[in-house]
Design an enzyme around this catalytic site. Sequence first.
Site, PDB file in Angstrom:
ATOM      1  N   ASN A   1      -4.569  -7.241  -6.740  1.00 11.58           N
ATOM      2  CA  ASN A   1      -3.259  -7.128  -5.822  1.00 11.58           C
ATOM      3  C   ASN A   1      -3.448  -8.264  -4.836  1.00 11.58           C
ATOM      4  OD1 ASN A   1      -3.163  -4.622  -7.156  1.00 11.58           O
ATOM      5  ND2 ASN A   1      -3.926  -3.496  -5.704  1.00 11.58           N
ATOM      6  N   ASP A   2      -4.738  -8.279  -4.208  1.00 16.10           N
ATOM      7  CA  ASP A   2      -4.823  -9.526  -3.176  1.00 16.10           C
ATOM      8  C   ASP A   2      -4.795 -10.673  -3.898  1.00 16.10           C
ATOM      9  OD1 ASP A   2      -4.379  -8.301  -0.652  1.00 16.10           O
ATOM     10  OD2 ASP A   2      -5.941  -7.075  -0.800  1.00 16.10           O
TER      11      ASP A   2
ATOM     12  N   ARG B   1     -15.332   2.148  -1.023  1.00 11.48           N
ATOM     13  CA  ARG B   1     -15.051   0.686  -0.480  1.00 11.48           C
ATOM     14  C   ARG B   1     -15.014   0.983   1.141  1.00 11.48           C
ATOM     15  NH1 ARG B   1      -9.681  -2.369  -1.366  1.00 11.48           N
ATOM     16  NH2 ARG B   1      -8.640  -0.657  -0.218  1.00 11.48           N
TER      17      ARG B   1
ATOM     18  N   HIS C   1       0.996  -1.354   0.001  1.00  7.29           N
ATOM     19  CA  HIS C   1      -0.090   0.136   0.022  1.00  7.29           C
ATOM     20  C   HIS C   1       0.860   1.381   0.038  1.00  7.29           C
ATOM     21  CE1 HIS C   1      -3.180  -2.724   0.777  1.00  7.29           C
ATOM     22  NE2 HIS C   1      -3.743  -2.015   0.148  1.00  7.29           N
TER      23      HIS C   1
ATOM     24  N   GLU D   1     -11.507 -10.868  -4.375  1.00 11.82           N
ATOM     25  CA  GLU D   1      -9.747 -10.755  -4.400  1.00 11.82           C
ATOM     26  C   GLU D   1      -9.517 -12.038  -3.624  1.00 11.82           C
ATOM     27  OE1 GLU D   1      -8.846  -7.138  -2.264  1.00 11.82           O
ATOM     28  OE2 GLU D   1     -10.776  -7.209  -0.939  1.00 11.82           O
TER      29      GLU D   1
ATOM     30  N   CYS E   1      -9.932  -3.085 -10.291  1.00 12.77           N
ATOM     31  CA  CYS E   1      -9.557  -2.203  -9.687  1.00 12.77           C
ATOM     32  C   CYS E   1      -8.151  -2.350  -9.076  1.00 12.77           C
ATOM     33  CB  CYS E   1     -10.406  -1.610  -8.576  1.00 12.77           C
ATOM     34  SG  CYS E   1     -10.615  -2.867  -7.225  1.00 12.77           S
TER      35      CYS E   1
ATOM     36  N   ARG F   1       2.476  -9.646  -0.703  1.00 15.84           N
ATOM     37  CA  ARG F   1       2.637  -8.398  -1.469  1.00 15.84           C
ATOM     38  C   ARG F   1       3.580  -7.310  -1.319  1.00 15.84           C
ATOM     39  NH1 ARG F   1      -3.283  -5.876  -1.537  1.00 15.84           N
ATOM     40  NH2 ARG F   1      -2.562  -3.688  -1.975  1.00 15.84           N
TER      41      ARG F   1
HETATM   42  C1  PEP Z   1      -6.647  -5.147  -4.460  1.00 14.20           C
HETATM   43  O1  PEP Z   1      -6.348  -5.722  -3.389  1.00 14.20           O
HETATM   44  O2  PEP Z   1      -6.286  -5.420  -5.797  1.00 14.20           O
HETATM   45  C2  PEP Z   1      -7.365  -3.854  -4.372  1.00 14.20           C
HETATM   46  C3  PEP Z   1      -7.581  -3.059  -5.028  1.00 14.20           C
HETATM   47  O3  PEP Z   1      -7.322  -3.426  -2.866  1.00 14.20           O
HETATM   48  P1  PEP Z   1      -5.972  -2.831  -1.991  1.00 14.20           P
HETATM   49  O4  PEP Z   1      -4.905  -2.901  -2.826  1.00 14.20           O
HETATM   50  O5  PEP Z   1      -6.512  -1.873  -1.084  1.00 14.20           O
HETATM   51  O6  PEP Z   1      -5.960  -4.520  -1.170  1.00 14.20           O
HETATM   52 MG    MG Z   2      -7.361  -5.883  -1.579  1.00  8.15          MG
END
Ligand code: PEP
Ligand code: MG
Length: 592
Positions: A480-481, A358, A214, A457, A528, A491
């Site tokens: 991402n997750d 979210r 993040h 995710e 996203c 990650r």
């Molecule tokens: C993701 O996991 O792809 C996502 C958009 O949420 P975050 O990156 O905030 O976990």
């Molecule tokens: Mg996520």
Amino acid sequence: MTFSIHGLAVARGIAIGRAVLVASSRLDVAHYFIEPAQVISEINRVRDGRDAVVSEIHRLQLSIGQMGGKEVPHELTALLDVHLLLLHDEDLALGVKHWIRDRLYNAEWALTSQLEVVARQFDEMEDDYLRERKADLEQITEKVLRAMRGVSSPVIQPQVRTNRRATQQDLLLDDTVDVPLILVAHDLSPADMLQFKQSVFAGFVTDVGGKTSHTAIVARSLDIPAVVGARWSSQLMRQDDWVIIDGDAGVVVVDPSPIILAEYGFKQRRVELERGRLARLRHTPAITMDGQKIELLANIEMPDDAASAIKAGAAGVGLFRSEFLFMGRRGKLPNEDEQYKAYRRAVEGMQGLPVTIRTVDVGADKPLDESLHDGAHLNPALGLRAIRWSLADPAMFLTQLRAILRAAAHGPVLLLIPMLVHASEIRQTMALIDHARVQLDNRGVVYGPIKVGAMIEIPAAALTLKVFLKYFDFLSIGTNDLIQYTLAIDRADESVAHLYDPMHPAVLRLVANTIAEARAYGKPVSVCGEMAGDVSLTKLLLGMGLRSFSMHPAQILTVKQEILRADTVKLRHWAESVMAEDEPGRRVAKAN
Ligand code: PEP
Ligand code: MG
């Protein structure tokens, strides 16, 4: 001597400037430039802070003296002497004056900058006793900072310095006052990064962190060059070193020679020209060569980011990471009104375009507050995060839901739920949304309609989409997750970053199936995660059938340009053949 450090490229572009080494724990001091007329008063502020701490120590020594030395450990009196010595240290005082007078740093920033310089000298000492005095130095600096807290600058107008490009001329002339600054730290939390939204820094380098941590995500949203996972960089660099960040290659060049500097200056100008050219696409509709209309949405962290989403020509906000409103508040959560005002600001900022909010996703690499982190959970990414945290505290969750429902009275709002996996969690969430409406009805408070969507995710969610499609109005794939949990790769951990692969066939299969199933069911689906903003993957996602992408505003125009050149009919067949490969990444790399 010129040397380079390799890390992970997280935010594009070239930055050239001087290194500012900052320890994460000291990031919450203000960093801003003062006016030349404030130099004397800032120097006096540090002096007054120091004098207050000296007086406190003298008082303590006096009371110890009155005890006749009884029951007072010898170490304590010796320690107080050491602290006094450090407080009167000439180097520290002269250094602080230098940062204030020559660089126009505010007093707190000057003090912590000099602390980093002197702390480094302590680290290099041979003598164990002397080396350990670094902790004392840090302690007294913290005390002086605290003493100064009550006495703010006469003019607290943070000067946001424009990130003027440093030229070769600057290096030669050593034009120190007007040169961009590069923040160098061992680590930065997402909350730290957020402080730099309006910052004086032209780029960031950290020792640790992954590409989709993040911290990296916030760096990308700031749209300034950044490299993370550049191991030992905070040890290898010195305060004030000249540094080049190549955010595209993930390389940091320290103490560059004039030739290298000229080369990067040239690259930097090329990047700026390209940006200027892309800006002309802002009002061009995102339509592929075969006439498919593509939705390009923005990911934002704070309500005021809506302005950059509008500026980039986004069709709405596809992901408002609301947890950033909850972080760095020493555990004190924002109340309903505070949240309502923030969501309303984002909704109004988007001028009638939809905003997807979210619900809070704290935990894992987004702790509510660093200092409250108890370290008790061995696997925080698999623990109480996101919707699990919200369902564990229904009163907190209801507060957020009411605030979002109220904001929906001011413009189109979509509600997005992170990290769902069980049907029971879906049912509890839906029941709480209904309950929040009833609570508002009972209070006679106005609220608006919302669509409710789920983030996909977790692999288990992607493999049981039917239940999600039944309950939700739309889906948003959090790649991402999804990558983290599919491949079992943290990650945020740079030591396994080479294995964090969006192009792994298992990841592609889960993404492609989710898009196909949602479309077949007639429900909107978007991506996203960071994959959506990675222009090297745009064609592949289009080929999988994706028609809605949500990304940082800074990435929208580059992705749009790729869309304008794409033909989805041809891409469909190509994407299928790519996914059939053992190593799809190689095929995609060749095609780019
Ligand atoms: C993701 O996991 O792809 C996502 C958009 O949420 P975050 O990156 O905030 O976990
Ligand atoms: Mg996520």
